[in-house]
Structures are given as C-alpha cells and as structure tokens.
Design a protein around this motif. Structure first.
Motif, PDB file in Angstrom:
ATOM      1  N   LEU A   1      24.155  14.296 -20.141  1.00  0.00           N
ATOM      2  CA  LEU A   1      24.356  13.810 -21.746  1.00  0.00           C
ATOM      3  C   LEU A   1      23.110  14.763 -22.123  1.00  0.00           C
ATOM      4  N   VAL A   2      21.527  14.611 -21.152  1.00  0.00           N
ATOM      5  CA  VAL A   2      20.777  15.190 -21.977  1.00  0.00           C
ATOM      6  C   VAL A   2      20.754  16.550 -21.420  1.00  0.00           C
ATOM      7  N   ARG A   3      20.987  17.745 -22.092  1.00  0.00           N
ATOM      8  CA  ARG A   3      20.548  18.974 -21.405  1.00  0.00           C
ATOM      9  C   ARG A   3      19.032  19.520 -21.489  1.00  0.00           C
ATOM     10  N   SER A   4      18.550  19.642 -20.899  1.00  0.00           N
ATOM     11  CA  SER A   4      17.211  20.190 -20.484  1.00  0.00           C
ATOM     12  C   SER A   4      16.832  20.465 -19.456  1.00  0.00           C
ATOM     13  N   ASP A   5      15.858  21.723 -19.004  1.00  0.00           N
ATOM     14  CA  ASP A   5      15.620  21.596 -18.078  1.00  0.00           C
ATOM     15  C   ASP A   5      13.803  20.783 -17.319  1.00  0.00           C
ATOM     16  N   GLY A   6      13.947  20.395 -18.670  1.00  0.00           N
ATOM     17  CA  GLY A   6      12.206  19.061 -18.715  1.00  0.00           C
ATOM     18  C   GLY A   6      12.456  18.119 -17.978  1.00  0.00           C
ATOM     19  N   LEU A   7      14.357  17.669 -17.938  1.00  0.00           N
ATOM     20  CA  LEU A   7      14.470  16.730 -17.803  1.00  0.00           C
ATOM     21  C   LEU A   7      14.241  15.926 -16.502  1.00  0.00           C
ATOM     22  N   ARG A   8      13.040  14.746 -15.726  1.00  0.00           N
ATOM     23  CA  ARG A   8      12.381  14.613 -14.414  1.00  0.00           C
ATOM     24  C   ARG A   8      13.169  12.941 -14.592  1.00  0.00           C
ATOM     25  N   ILE A   9      13.084  12.509 -13.085  1.00  0.00           N
ATOM     26  CA  ILE A   9      13.472  11.140 -12.805  1.00  0.00           C
ATOM     27  C   ILE A   9      12.706  10.909 -11.866  1.00  0.00           C
ATOM     28  N   GLU A  10      11.595  10.000 -11.772  1.00  0.00           N
ATOM     29  CA  GLU A  10      11.331   9.558 -10.505  1.00  0.00           C
ATOM     30  C   GLU A  10      11.537   8.618 -10.169  1.00  0.00           C
ATOM     31  N   THR A  11      11.757   8.474  -8.697  1.00  0.00           N
ATOM     32  CA  THR A  11      12.066   6.825  -8.510  1.00  0.00           C
ATOM     33  C   THR A  11      10.858   6.266  -7.466  1.00  0.00           C
ATOM     34  N   MET A  12      10.600   5.353  -7.556  1.00  0.00           N
ATOM     35  CA  MET A  12       9.244   4.294  -7.312  1.00  0.00           C
ATOM     36  C   MET A  12      10.305   2.645  -6.584  1.00  0.00           C
ATOM     37  N   THR A  13       9.818   2.048  -6.158  1.00  0.00           N
ATOM     38  CA  THR A  13      10.017   0.576  -6.456  1.00  0.00           C
ATOM     39  C   THR A  13       9.488  -0.299  -6.367  1.00  0.00           C
ATOM     40  N   GLY A  14       9.819  -1.430  -7.148  1.00  0.00           N
ATOM     41  CA  GLY A  14       8.939  -2.829  -7.985  1.00  0.00           C
ATOM     42  C   GLY A  14       9.369  -3.711  -6.703  1.00  0.00           C
ATOM     43  N   GLY A  15       8.011  -4.576  -6.990  1.00  0.00           N
ATOM     44  CA  GLY A  15       8.596  -5.845  -6.354  1.00  0.00           C
ATOM     45  C   GLY A  15       8.506  -6.049  -5.672  1.00  0.00           C
ATOM     46  N   ALA A  16       7.100  -7.156  -4.342  1.00  0.00           N
ATOM     47  CA  ALA A  16       6.893  -7.283  -3.649  1.00  0.00           C
ATOM     48  C   ALA A  16       7.487  -7.240  -2.646  1.00  0.00           C
ATOM     49  N   ARG A  17       8.614  -8.275  -3.002  1.00  0.00           N
ATOM     50  CA  ARG A  17       9.380  -8.797  -2.260  1.00  0.00           C
ATOM     51  C   ARG A  17      11.043  -8.230  -2.029  1.00  0.00           C
ATOM     52  N   THR A  18      11.701  -8.171  -2.828  1.00  0.00           N
ATOM     53  CA  THR A  18      12.773  -7.297  -3.364  1.00  0.00           C
ATOM     54  C   THR A  18      12.555  -5.454  -3.010  1.00  0.00           C
ATOM     55  N   GLN A  19      11.944  -5.391  -3.550  1.00  0.00           N
ATOM     56  CA  GLN A  19      10.823  -3.401  -3.442  1.00  0.00           C
ATOM     57  C   GLN A  19      12.682  -2.648  -3.610  1.00  0.00           C
ATOM     58  N   THR A  20      13.030  -2.883  -5.480  1.00  0.00           N
ATOM     59  CA  THR A  20      13.849  -2.617  -5.758  1.00  0.00           C
ATOM     60  C   THR A  20      13.381  -1.248  -6.151  1.00  0.00           C
ATOM     61  N   GLU A  21      14.370  -0.483  -6.698  1.00  0.00           N
ATOM     62  CA  GLU A  21      14.346   0.940  -6.286  1.00  0.00           C
ATOM     63  C   GLU A  21      14.181   0.804  -8.863  1.00  0.00           C
ATOM     64  N   ILE A  22      13.031   1.620  -8.899  1.00  0.00           N
ATOM     65  CA  ILE A  22      13.296   2.271 -10.304  1.00  0.00           C
ATOM     66  C   ILE A  22      13.156   3.632 -10.745  1.00  0.00           C
ATOM     67  N   GLY A  23      13.400   3.741 -11.672  1.00  0.00           N
ATOM     68  CA  GLY A  23      13.441   4.762 -12.032  1.00  0.00           C
ATOM     69  C   GLY A  23      12.634   5.476 -13.138  1.00  0.00           C
ATOM     70  N   LEU A  24      11.800   6.256 -13.071  1.00  0.00           N
ATOM     71  CA  LEU A  24      10.954   6.806 -14.159  1.00  0.00           C
ATOM     72  C   LEU A  24      11.870   7.920 -15.113  1.00  0.00           C
ATOM     73  N   CYS A  25      12.730   8.214 -16.260  1.00  0.00           N
ATOM     74  CA  CYS A  25      13.093   8.781 -16.619  1.00  0.00           C
ATOM     75  C   CYS A  25      12.456   9.693 -17.981  1.00  0.00           C
ATOM     76  N   TYR A  26      11.855  11.045 -18.327  1.00  0.00           N
ATOM     77  CA  TYR A  26      11.382  11.251 -19.267  1.00  0.00           C
ATOM     78  C   TYR A  26      11.726  13.525 -19.541  1.00  0.00           C
TER      79      TYR A  26
END
Length: 82
Positions: A1-26
């Motif tokens: 949906l977003v046609r941009s060569d600048g679109l970035r998605i970084e993944t990290m984890t959050g929640g000490a016990r659940t280790q849930t994946e977080i996607g930072l999109c910008y």
C-alpha cells in the motif's frame, strides 16, 4: 500500500516474559533521525513484563500532558496504517 523506497520496518521484542515481537515502521525520507532514536529507546526500555497487544505501547510512546490530538496510535489494519 505504501510504495516508497524509504519504507523501513525494524523488528524488536518487548515484554520481559512474553518476548512479543514489535514492528517499528517508518519512512526513512520523512522521519527525523532524532525522533527515530527517541522512539527506539522508549521501545527498548519498556518496563512491561507482559506485552499482549499493541495498545499496551501507547502510554509509553505518548507525550506527557494534555493534547487535543494523539501523537500515537495503533491499528491491526494495514489500510488504516497506510
């Protein structure tokens, strides 16, 4: 949906016990580097043992005080995010 060569998605984890994946999109062409550093540091320093839903992140990313418009939001629908 977003046609941009600048679109970035970084993944990290959050929640000490659940280790849930977080996607930072910008878009690297639009996002100021200092804002990106600030958001990354807030996400990495989450004081949450359990992160079960994206709505848990909103209070930690928002600015303090009263504002007419929210500075953060969340959605599970790609069309809304775009």
């Amino acid at each position: 949906l977003v046609r941009s060569d600048g679109l970035r998605i970084e993944t990290m984890t959050g929640g000490a016990r659940t280790q849930t994946e977080i996607g930072l999109c910008y878009d690297a062409h639009l996002c100021p580097p200092e804002l990106l550093r600030h958001v990354r540091s807030r996400l990495q320093d989450l004081p949450l043992p359990f992160l079960l839903d994206s709505s848990y992140l909103t209070p930690f990313l928002g600015r303090g005080g009263f504002h007419f418009f929210s500075g953060t939001g969340y959605t599970e629908r790609p069309s809304c995010a775009a």
